[in-house]
Design a protein around this motif. Structure first.
Motif, PDB file in Angstrom:
ATOM      1  N   LEU A 175      27.804   5.666   4.604  1.00  0.00           N
ATOM      2  CA  LEU A 175      28.581   4.800   5.497  1.00  0.00           C
ATOM      3  C   LEU A 175      27.885   3.453   5.695  1.00  0.00           C
ATOM      4  N   LEU A 176      26.587   3.497   5.957  1.00  0.00           N
ATOM      5  CA  LEU A 176      25.847   2.254   6.158  1.00  0.00           C
ATOM      6  C   LEU A 176      25.865   1.397   4.896  1.00  0.00           C
ATOM      7  N   GLY A 199      21.684  -0.968   1.788  1.00  0.00           N
ATOM      8  CA  GLY A 199      22.957  -1.591   1.431  1.00  0.00           C
ATOM      9  C   GLY A 199      22.800  -3.048   1.066  1.00  0.00           C
ATOM     10  N   GLU A 200      21.917  -3.739   1.775  1.00  0.00           N
ATOM     11  CA  GLU A 200      21.675  -5.143   1.460  1.00  0.00           C
ATOM     12  C   GLU A 200      21.016  -5.289   0.090  1.00  0.00           C
ATOM     13  N   THR A 201      20.123  -4.344  -0.242  1.00  0.00           N
ATOM     14  CA  THR A 201      19.471  -4.354  -1.547  1.00  0.00           C
ATOM     15  C   THR A 201      20.482  -4.130  -2.663  1.00  0.00           C
ATOM     16  N   VAL A 202      21.375  -3.165  -2.472  1.00  0.00           N
ATOM     17  CA  VAL A 202      22.390  -2.871  -3.492  1.00  0.00           C
ATOM     18  C   VAL A 202      23.369  -4.038  -3.625  1.00  0.00           C
ATOM     19  N   THR A 203      23.754  -4.624  -2.511  1.00  0.00           N
ATOM     20  CA  THR A 203      24.658  -5.773  -2.544  1.00  0.00           C
ATOM     21  C   THR A 203      24.050  -6.925  -3.335  1.00  0.00           C
ATOM     22  N   ALA A 204      22.778  -7.217  -3.066  1.00  0.00           N
ATOM     23  CA  ALA A 204      22.097  -8.297  -3.786  1.00  0.00           C
ATOM     24  C   ALA A 204      22.012  -7.986  -5.271  1.00  0.00           C
ATOM     25  N   THR A 228      22.170  12.055   4.508  1.00  0.00           N
ATOM     26  CA  THR A 228      22.402  11.858   3.075  1.00  0.00           C
ATOM     27  C   THR A 228      23.871  11.916   2.711  1.00  0.00           C
ATOM     28  N   ASN A 229      24.605  12.851   3.291  1.00  0.00           N
ATOM     29  CA  ASN A 229      25.995  13.063   2.892  1.00  0.00           C
ATOM     30  C   ASN A 229      26.994  12.169   3.619  1.00  0.00           C
ATOM     31  N   VAL A 230      26.604  11.650   4.790  1.00  0.00           N
ATOM     32  CA  VAL A 230      27.579  10.885   5.591  1.00  0.00           C
ATOM     33  C   VAL A 230      27.018   9.533   6.052  1.00  0.00           C
ATOM     34  N   ALA A 288      21.318  -0.306 -18.421  1.00  0.00           N
ATOM     35  CA  ALA A 288      22.016  -0.683 -17.188  1.00  0.00           C
ATOM     36  C   ALA A 288      21.018  -0.955 -16.067  1.00  0.00           C
ATOM     37  N   PRO A 289      21.348  -1.849 -15.142  1.00  0.00           N
ATOM     38  CA  PRO A 289      20.452  -2.124 -14.012  1.00  0.00           C
ATOM     39  C   PRO A 289      20.409  -0.941 -13.039  1.00  0.00           C
ATOM     40  N   THR A 290      19.288  -0.789 -12.361  1.00  0.00           N
ATOM     41  CA  THR A 290      19.113   0.296 -11.396  1.00  0.00           C
ATOM     42  C   THR A 290      18.584  -0.249 -10.081  1.00  0.00           C
ATOM     43  N   VAL A 291      18.848   0.518  -9.004  1.00  0.00           N
ATOM     44  CA  VAL A 291      18.287   0.240  -7.681  1.00  0.00           C
ATOM     45  C   VAL A 291      17.754   1.555  -7.136  1.00  0.00           C
ATOM     46  N   THR A 292      16.469   1.603  -6.807  1.00  0.00           N
ATOM     47  CA  THR A 292      15.878   2.804  -6.222  1.00  0.00           C
ATOM     48  C   THR A 292      15.919   2.697  -4.710  1.00  0.00           C
ATOM     49  N   ILE A 293      16.546   3.684  -4.070  1.00  0.00           N
ATOM     50  CA  ILE A 293      16.668   3.716  -2.621  1.00  0.00           C
ATOM     51  C   ILE A 293      15.766   4.817  -2.093  1.00  0.00           C
ATOM     52  N   THR A 294      14.733   4.462  -1.350  1.00  0.00           N
ATOM     53  CA  THR A 294      13.829   5.477  -0.830  1.00  0.00           C
ATOM     54  C   THR A 294      14.391   6.157   0.407  1.00  0.00           C
ATOM     55  N   ASP A 295      15.201   5.443   1.174  1.00  0.00           N
ATOM     56  CA  ASP A 295      15.806   6.000   2.384  1.00  0.00           C
ATOM     57  C   ASP A 295      17.243   5.533   2.455  1.00  0.00           C
ATOM     58  N   LEU A 296      18.159   6.433   2.112  1.00  0.00           N
ATOM     59  CA  LEU A 296      19.577   6.086   2.070  1.00  0.00           C
ATOM     60  C   LEU A 296      20.101   5.645   3.430  1.00  0.00           C
TER      61      LEU A 296
END
Length: 233
Positions: free
Chosen positions: A115-116, A66-71, A109-111, A52-60
């Motif tokens: 949201l962003l 969000g733009e990285t995950v959307t792309a 991290t939790n909120v 499965a594809p993955t996206v590593t987020i260094t700073d949530l």
């Protein structure tokens, strides 16, 4: 309560490098879901991902996440039918002894971060009439002393789900608020600060992951802690 066919759905799992997130990923995959794994630990993500594809987020809390995950969702899956937010951190101890930076990290991290990220993913979910599943915790219902900031952050996550459900009703996007009891994920052994109090035996994370996915499939939009049952005897 509308049911949802999951086979063939495209779902992003936030917090997929954690114990519960990886088990939710496994449960979704077993039901024919195409999963995009999102997390902060690239090695654990790779171990959970398989093909499965993955996206590593260094700073949530970075809006560009969000733009990285959307792309990635558009490029790897051709869109998105759902988001499961299983990310989370915890801290213990009296509020007066909790460092400011720990309170900030709990809410980032939790909120705030989720949201962003949701702001960027919602157009994809509106396109597909998809779903958002917020994994909160029992402390959103029953806030505990010496877990004040953590309880508040989880209550905020539940409030997001409740308000967003009404906001998105006309768009056809369903929003699930899932508040599992204490679960044996090991998170309590890795707090940002303090030491965990003596906790009752928790639920098996495999059972919680299955219940989360069952609720999404069944269209249950509000799943209280009591609806997860108790730990096996």
């Amino acid at each position: 309560m509308a049911t949802r066919e999951l086979s063939g759905a495209r779902v992003a799992v936030l917090g997929a490098s954690g114990v519960l997130g990886s088990l939710v990923t496994r449960e979704l995959t077993s039901r024919g879901v195409r999963v995009l794994l999102v997390g902060r630990d690239p090695d654990r993500l790779a171990a959970a991902a398989g093909s499965a594809p993955t996206v590593t987020i260094t700073d949530l809390a970075d809006a560009s996440a969000g733009e990285t995950v959307t792309a990635a969702a558009r490029e790897q899956l051709g869109g998105l039918d759902g988001v499961v937010n299983a990310a989370g951190v915890v801290a213990f101890g009296p509020l007066v002894d909790t460092p400011d930076e720990v309170v900030e990290e709990l809410f980032l991290t939790n909120v705030v971060g989720p949201l962003l990220l949701l702001r960027r993913l919602l157009p994809l979910l509106v396109e597909s009439r998809g779903f958002v599943a917020q994994v909160s915790a029992v402390v959103a219902e029953r806030p505990l002393p010496e877990m004040v900031a953590y309880s508040a952050s989880k209550a905020a996550a539940s409030a997001v789900a409740t308000a967003l459900r009404t906001e998105l009703r006309r768009s056809g996007v369903s929003v699930h608020d899932l508040r599992p009891p204490h679960t044996e994920t090991g998170l309590a052994d890795r707090p940002l600060a303090g030491s965990a109090p003596r906790l009752p035996r928790g639920l098996r994370p495999e059972d919680v992951a299955r219940r989360i996915v069952d609720a999404i499939a069944a269209g249950e939009d509000d799943v209280a802690a009591a609806a997860f049952g108790g730990p096996p005897r």
